[in-house]
Design a protein around this motif. Structure first.
Motif, PDB file in Angstrom:
ATOM      1  N   LEU B 123       0.844  -1.178   0.000  1.00  0.00           N
ATOM      2  CA  LEU B 123       0.000   0.000   0.000  1.00  0.00           C
ATOM      3  C   LEU B 123       0.887   1.239   0.000  1.00  0.00           C
ATOM      4  O   LEU B 123       1.834   1.329   0.768  1.00  0.00           O
ATOM      5  N   HIS B 124       0.585   2.174  -0.892  1.00  0.00           N
ATOM      6  CA  HIS B 124       1.392   3.388  -1.012  1.00  0.00           C
ATOM      7  C   HIS B 124       0.507   4.604  -0.753  1.00  0.00           C
ATOM      8  O   HIS B 124      -0.444   4.855  -1.495  1.00  0.00           O
ATOM      9  N   LEU B 125       0.810   5.344   0.295  1.00  0.00           N
ATOM     10  CA  LEU B 125      -0.008   6.493   0.676  1.00  0.00           C
ATOM     11  C   LEU B 125       0.801   7.775   0.599  1.00  0.00           C
ATOM     12  O   LEU B 125       1.943   7.820   1.060  1.00  0.00           O
ATOM     13  N   VAL B 126       0.223   8.789   0.034  1.00  0.00           N
ATOM     14  CA  VAL B 126       0.837  10.115   0.047  1.00  0.00           C
ATOM     15  C   VAL B 126      -0.160  11.058   0.703  1.00  0.00           C
ATOM     16  O   VAL B 126      -1.330  11.084   0.319  1.00  0.00           O
ATOM     17  N   SER B 127       0.312  11.785   1.708  1.00  0.00           N
ATOM     18  CA  SER B 127      -0.628  12.653   2.416  1.00  0.00           C
ATOM     19  C   SER B 127       0.015  13.969   2.809  1.00  0.00           C
ATOM     20  O   SER B 127       1.238  14.109   2.838  1.00  0.00           O
ATOM     21  N   LEU B 128      -0.852  14.925   3.085  1.00  0.00           N
ATOM     22  CA  LEU B 128      -0.397  16.260   3.459  1.00  0.00           C
ATOM     23  C   LEU B 128      -0.971  16.591   4.831  1.00  0.00           C
ATOM     24  O   LEU B 128      -2.177  16.458   5.063  1.00  0.00           O
ATOM     25  N   HIS B 129      -0.103  17.020   5.731  1.00  0.00           N
ATOM     26  CA  HIS B 129      -0.551  17.402   7.077  1.00  0.00           C
ATOM     27  C   HIS B 129      -0.524  18.919   7.204  1.00  0.00           C
ATOM     28  O   HIS B 129       0.416  19.568   6.748  1.00  0.00           O
ATOM     29  N   ILE B 147       2.214  -8.076   6.165  1.00  0.00           N
ATOM     30  CA  ILE B 147       2.536  -8.113   7.597  1.00  0.00           C
ATOM     31  C   ILE B 147       1.381  -7.548   8.427  1.00  0.00           C
ATOM     32  O   ILE B 147       1.100  -8.009   9.524  1.00  0.00           O
ATOM     33  N   VAL B 148       0.747  -6.513   7.891  1.00  0.00           N
ATOM     34  CA  VAL B 148      -0.375  -5.877   8.603  1.00  0.00           C
ATOM     35  C   VAL B 148      -1.604  -5.924   7.700  1.00  0.00           C
ATOM     36  O   VAL B 148      -1.982  -4.914   7.102  1.00  0.00           O
ATOM     37  N   PRO B 149      -2.244  -7.085   7.598  1.00  0.00           N
ATOM     38  CA  PRO B 149      -3.356  -7.256   6.646  1.00  0.00           C
ATOM     39  C   PRO B 149      -4.496  -6.272   6.902  1.00  0.00           C
ATOM     40  O   PRO B 149      -5.131  -5.794   5.953  1.00  0.00           O
ATOM     41  N   ALA B 150      -4.731  -5.962   8.163  1.00  0.00           N
ATOM     42  CA  ALA B 150      -5.860  -5.092   8.506  1.00  0.00           C
ATOM     43  C   ALA B 150      -5.748  -3.734   7.822  1.00  0.00           C
ATOM     44  O   ALA B 150      -6.765  -3.070   7.566  1.00  0.00           O
ATOM     45  N   ALA B 151      -4.532  -3.309   7.501  1.00  0.00           N
ATOM     46  CA  ALA B 151      -4.339  -1.981   6.909  1.00  0.00           C
ATOM     47  C   ALA B 151      -5.009  -1.862   5.543  1.00  0.00           C
ATOM     48  O   ALA B 151      -5.348  -0.765   5.095  1.00  0.00           O
ATOM     49  N   ALA B 152      -5.224  -3.003   4.884  1.00  0.00           N
ATOM     50  CA  ALA B 152      -5.797  -2.974   3.544  1.00  0.00           C
ATOM     51  C   ALA B 152      -7.233  -2.455   3.543  1.00  0.00           C
ATOM     52  O   ALA B 152      -7.713  -1.935   2.535  1.00  0.00           O
ATOM     53  N   ASN B 153      -7.927  -2.596   4.664  1.00  0.00           N
ATOM     54  CA  ASN B 153      -9.344  -2.220   4.719  1.00  0.00           C
ATOM     55  C   ASN B 153      -9.606  -0.927   5.486  1.00  0.00           C
ATOM     56  O   ASN B 153     -10.736  -0.632   5.849  1.00  0.00           O
ATOM     57  N   VAL B 154      -8.523  -0.169   5.741  1.00  0.00           N
ATOM     58  CA  VAL B 154      -8.694   1.071   6.504  1.00  0.00           C
ATOM     59  C   VAL B 154      -8.913   2.242   5.551  1.00  0.00           C
ATOM     60  O   VAL B 154      -8.328   2.303   4.478  1.00  0.00           O
ATOM     61  N   ASP B 155      -9.783   3.157   5.940  1.00  0.00           N
ATOM     62  CA  ASP B 155      -9.989   4.368   5.145  1.00  0.00           C
ATOM     63  C   ASP B 155      -9.026   5.444   5.636  1.00  0.00           C
ATOM     64  O   ASP B 155      -9.316   6.166   6.580  1.00  0.00           O
ATOM     65  N   PHE B 156      -7.887   5.525   4.974  1.00  0.00           N
ATOM     66  CA  PHE B 156      -6.853   6.433   5.443  1.00  0.00           C
ATOM     67  C   PHE B 156      -7.132   7.899   5.091  1.00  0.00           C
ATOM     68  O   PHE B 156      -6.281   8.756   5.299  1.00  0.00           O
ATOM     69  N   SER B 157      -8.308   8.153   4.549  1.00  0.00           N
ATOM     70  CA  SER B 157      -8.656   9.565   4.368  1.00  0.00           C
ATOM     71  C   SER B 157      -9.280  10.095   5.652  1.00  0.00           C
ATOM     72  O   SER B 157      -9.401  11.294   5.848  1.00  0.00           O
ATOM     73  N   LYS B 158      -9.655   9.170   6.544  1.00  0.00           N
ATOM     74  CA  LYS B 158     -10.284   9.596   7.801  1.00  0.00           C
ATOM     75  C   LYS B 158      -9.321   9.573   8.982  1.00  0.00           C
ATOM     76  O   LYS B 158      -9.400  10.374   9.888  1.00  0.00           O
ATOM     77  N   ILE B 159      -8.432   8.616   8.973  1.00  0.00           N
ATOM     78  CA  ILE B 159      -7.428   8.556  10.046  1.00  0.00           C
ATOM     79  C   ILE B 159      -6.062   8.498   9.378  1.00  0.00           C
ATOM     80  O   ILE B 159      -5.891   7.837   8.355  1.00  0.00           O
ATOM     81  N   SER B 160      -5.090   9.220   9.940  1.00  0.00           N
ATOM     82  CA  SER B 160      -3.772   9.216   9.311  1.00  0.00           C
ATOM     83  C   SER B 160      -3.115   7.864   9.566  1.00  0.00           C
ATOM     84  O   SER B 160      -3.358   7.207  10.579  1.00  0.00           O
ATOM     85  N   ALA B 161      -2.280   7.472   8.618  1.00  0.00           N
ATOM     86  CA  ALA B 161      -1.607   6.184   8.725  1.00  0.00           C
ATOM     87  C   ALA B 161      -0.787   6.116  10.004  1.00  0.00           C
ATOM     88  O   ALA B 161      -0.739   5.081  10.684  1.00  0.00           O
TER      89      ALA B 161
END
Lengths: 230, 230
Positions: B123-129, B147-161
């Motif tokens: 998973l590749h995330l780019v974000s701005l704080h 390694i962290v399968p649960a991360a695949a189903n997280v909405d990272f637009s709502k919580i930061s990685a």
DNA sequence: AAGTGGTCTAGACCACGTC
DNA sequence: ACGTGGTCTAGACCACTTT
């Protein structure tokens, strides 16, 4: 010996329970006496283990309130700040050094306030450090000769201020700051690179009993970095 | 209580003797038993004091060889690496966050080697704080969903990685690197500044039992710095 | 008032590294 | 072999903080 009752073993077991969520963030863990009974060891030993984890930021301890798993374990990164020459030699390179300028003058207010003193004349040194004859770091340093009088008679073209101070003026407190600064025209000249490059910069102030000894800005050549394990 | 026989008192007295050159760099100091007799306390207490100074790098201790004053006391600077949101809020500003991109892909060899794993999709995330609606930091992160399968189903637009990982994937080891990087065209666009600026950059890799969890590059807006007391 | 961590003690055994 | 630091114990008192 690292037997089942060593403080490291207890530390690792507690760490495991936290990592595996047996004890969750924010929750209280058993008190030292109970843990000592559980692990079959003296309370002192449990104390040593928990203190180590609290130092690492994994636990929070307060008298009477007890020990809790930290809500947000704040990673602490510890960096060694070595003498430049040693750092270069540790990279297997030859350390060189050149004094560019040594004058007397009055530093600006920013430097004065971080040194916690009134405007007065100080020694101002600018020097270039080399690794295998290539530029490595440029240093801009102020030394308060009121606090360290001996510095006034030192030939800083032969020994770097850093090394002389380490050997002759130990400090009691200090402040260090890491930042990124544009190389700028003057440094670009000495570094032989673009002035638009980014230089890792360390700004450090040291004091004895509240009195500023020295203030130094060390700008490293582009590409330099500091790293450590977590 | 900090009485005359507290470990802090002994630590300070030893520190004083080193600073005032009663004990010079490289020289051996009396052994624990002798010091305990001198200070009129238990050896355990002396041990605690000397151990603290050795941790600080002022002393070097070896069994049988005894305790020596360090030849070159290496200053150690400890930095807290907080969660970005907490850092911004500690500055009294409002933390904002926006996900710029979330894709799946294969990281380059540099990232792979620091994560200690074979090429595979991650998973590749780019974000701005943001701090008070102004750009603060731009983050480029890889997460190994093996390694962290649960991360695949997280909405990272709502919580930061960052925050999600802290709460859901503790690590056992990691590596952190501070450097200075040119802002560059892409970041300049988001930061609204010159691409020639210098950005303080933190590159961090965390692993669990040797397996890489995440690799992140955090580039801060020009002017950012990290500081600590020495 | 009472519970919890912080520290000190006196003694003991052990691991490590130098001699 | 032996000196030194590393650690553990069992008990004690104290300081701090919450109740």
């Amino acid at each position: 010996m690292n037997a089942s009752n060593s403080w490291q073993t207890i530390r690792d077991e507690v760490k495991r329970r936290v990592h595996e969520r047996e004890w969750t963030p924010g929750a209280s863990i058993p008190n030292e006496s109970d843990l000592a009974r559980e692990f079959g060891c003296a309370r002192t030993t449990v104390n040593r283990a928990l203190r180590a984890l609290a130092d690492d930021g994994l636990l929070e301890r307060r008298r009477k309130a007890g020990t809790r798993v930290a809500l947000h374990p704040v990673p602490k990164a510890t960096f060694d700040i070595p003498i430049i020459r040693h750092e270069i030699e540790a990279l297997g390179q030859r350390a060189g050094y050149g004094l560019l300028s040594a004058r007397t003058g009055t530093p600006d207010v920013g430097v004065l306030s971080s040194m916690n003193c009134e405007p007065r004349d100080m020694l101002h040194l600018v020097s270039l450090h080399l690794a295998d004859d290539r530029p490595f770091m440029m240093e801009d340093r102020w030394i308060d000769t009121t606090i360290v009088p001996a510095a006034a008679n030192v030939d800083f073209s032969k020994i770097s201020a850093n090394e002389w101070l380490v050997l002759n003026a130990s400090y009691t407190e200090g402040h260090i700051e890491f930042s990124a600064e544009a190389i700028g025209d003057e440094r670009a000249l000495h570094f032989g690179c673009s002035p638009h490059g980014a230089g890792f910069t360390i700004t450090r102030t040291t004091r004895v009993d509240g009195k500023g000894i020295t203030h130094v800005v060390q700008a490293f050549v582009p590409g330099y970095s500091m790293s450590t394990r977590l």
